[in-house]
Enzyme design. Structure first.
Site, short mmCIF file in Angstrom:
data_model
loop_
_atom_site.label_atom_id
_atom_site.label_comp_id
_atom_site.label_asym_id
_atom_site.label_seq_id
_atom_site.Cartn_x
_atom_site.Cartn_y
_atom_site.Cartn_z
CB THR A 155 -31.51 2.65 2.30
OG1 THR A 155 -30.08 2.78 2.42
CG2 THR A 155 -32.40 4.05 2.75
CD GLU A 197 -27.12 0.78 -0.64
OE1 GLU A 197 -28.28 0.44 -0.03
OE2 GLU A 197 -27.09 0.58 -1.76
CB CYS A 222 -0.68 0.01 1.16
SG CYS A 222 -2.33 1.28 1.17
CB THR A 243 -28.44 0.26 9.57
OG1 THR A 243 -29.50 -0.03 8.38
CG2 THR A 243 -29.28 0.62 10.80
CE1 TYR A 244 -26.14 6.66 7.21
CE2 TYR A 244 -25.25 4.67 6.05
CZ TYR A 244 -25.01 5.79 6.82
OH TYR A 244 -23.81 6.30 6.91
CB THR A 246 -29.50 -4.02 6.15
OG1 THR A 246 -28.92 -2.93 7.28
CG2 THR A 246 -30.44 -3.34 5.11
#
Length: 444
Positions: A341, A415, A94, A338-339, A350
């Site tokens: 959605t 997401e 990296c 979480t949203y 979810t």
């Protein structure tokens, strides 16, 4: 006539990410207070902060932890902390993190000669290299003997337990952050690209290599149906009340771990750029899959025997109290985020999907939860997502744009970044648990 392949996503040549359009990052991230705080304190937001800014609650937590780790009082000098991050990031090639922390190392008063390579660093730091490579690639191998070699009174250039625990957190932090950099296709910062020896840390797929057939109406319908099917499976998992014997639960875990072997990962060794290779010892040592027959499989770590909540946190609290609290908060925020959605749907629970992703990642690292049905992993995680998750967790430098664009085709970029946050924290916690267990055994 328009080339149909133009409708497919392309690797973006500039901006924070090779995968996520800058406009989307700015639109979703710049309005949040936490991003404003970053801009005020640092004058600009680096690419990692900008992409993480899609999830401001997590970013705030991440920033508190990283600032405490790298800037606040602690047993290790500031310059040593940045150097340890350099060594850890180099394990996953990296260059983004290597370059960033090389500059920070010098700003903290570090000896410039150390940047010529790990062989120029003090023996005490060089002795970390075995633990570094195990934490990065095969943490289940870590034993109390590895700890004893570093901290026992007769050890050359001895580490105190307080110093070692900070070094372990630094290394696991850098390893997991390298996964995030590769998994989200983070581009080098503008000042990094001025260094011609620096290799871009974002995946190298050409624009053409991620183009396939046109995204037409049929593909759109298929993707929408995939989301609908996933939601139906989530509902089934939430509603099923079937009880399984402990033997069946173990069998399901072993089946999932064995099937993870079938997910291909290109592990051909690539030539490391000099800016990374100078900090790597034993470059051929990488993640090794568990043998299908179990010949090389380490004993499974049962979460009930050594978990973060019941064991790791209390040991960390004794040796590095403030960091224990910060890490605990960060793990909890990542798990609970979480949203409600999912793709084009709202008001969705979810939790089962998030738990399946977390437990699959720790399954890859040999950690089993007795009370979890690993059959849910197969029900909820499509194969393309498994390939992506395993690559980013175990061989992040092998991540490609094709892998990123292949899973969850109709989900938002935010997401997919959310998946990377779960991946980063589950991976970090797994490696920490193996190291903390070894320290516990050394102390008892």
């Amino acid at each position: 006539m328009k080339d149909e392949a133009d409708d497919l996503p392309e690797v973006l040549p500039s901006g924070p990410s090779a995968f996520i359009p800058t406009e989307e990052i700015l639109e979703e991230g710049s309005t949040h207070e936490v991003m404003s705080d970053v801009l005020l304190s640092e004058g600009r937001a680096d690419h990692i902060n900008m992409v993480m800014g899609l999830h401001p609650t997590y970013l705030a937590c991440f920033q508190r932890t990283q600032d405490a780790l790298l800037q606040l009082d602690g047993p290790l000098p500031l310059s040593w902390r940045h150097y340890i991050v350099i060594l850890a990031a180099a394990r996953h090639q990296c260059s983004y993190l290597v370059q960033h922390h090389s500059s920070a190392f010098l700003l903290a008063g570090g000896d410039e000669s150390w940047l010529r390579g790990v062989h120029c660093a003090p023996p005490k730091i060089q002795h970390l290299q075995t633990l570094n490579k195990l934490l990065a690639h095969r943490p289940w191998i870590i034993t109390q003997e590895h700890i004893q070699e570093l901290v026992c009174p007769g050890a050359e250039a001895r580490w105190s337990l307080a110093e070692l625990i900070q070094a372990v957190v630094l290394m696991t932090h850098a390893h997991s952050l390298a996964s995030f950099v590769w998994g989200c296709g983070i581009h080098p910062e503008p000042e990094q690209t001025e260094d011609q020896t620096l290799q871009p840390c974002s995946p190298t797929d050409s624009c053409c290599s991620v183009r396939g057939k046109a995204r037409n109406q049929q593909e759109w319908s298929e993707a929408v149906n995939e989301v609908k099917l996933l939601m139906e499976r989530m509902m089934m998992v939430q509603q099923q009340g079937e009880e399984f014997t402990q033997e069946e639960m173990v069998t399901r875990f072993e089946r999932e771990r064995t099937e993870s072997l079938l997910e291909p990962a290109d592990v051909q060794r690539s030539v490391l750029p000099d800016c990374v290779s100078r900090f790597v010892v034993d470059a051929d040592f990488t993640y090794q899959d568990f043998s299908p027959r179990g010949a090389q499989a380490p004993p499974t770590m049962r979460a009930q025997d050594y978990s973060w909540e019941d064991h790791g946190f209390s040991l960390m609290n004794r040796l590095y109290g403030e960091m224990a609290q910060l890490l605990d908060e960060k793990f909890q925020v990542a798990c609970a985020l979480t949203y409600h959605t999912m793709a084009m749907h709202s008001h969705v629970d979810t939790s089962t999907l998030r738990k399946a992703i977390w437990n699959y990642i720790q399954c890859i690292y040999g950690i089993r939860y007795d009370d979890y049905d690993y059959g849910e992993v197969n029900q909820l995680l499509e194969r393309s997502l498994k390939v992506y998750v395993k690559t980013v967790a175990c061989h992040p430098e092998k991540t490609t744009a094709r892998m990123y664009f292949s899973f969850w085709r109709q989900f938002r970029h935010s997401e997919k970044v959310h998946v990377n946050l779960l991946l980063m924290e589950a991976r970090m916690q797994a490696a920490l648990l193996y190291a903390l267990r070894a320290i516990t055994r050394y102390m008892t």
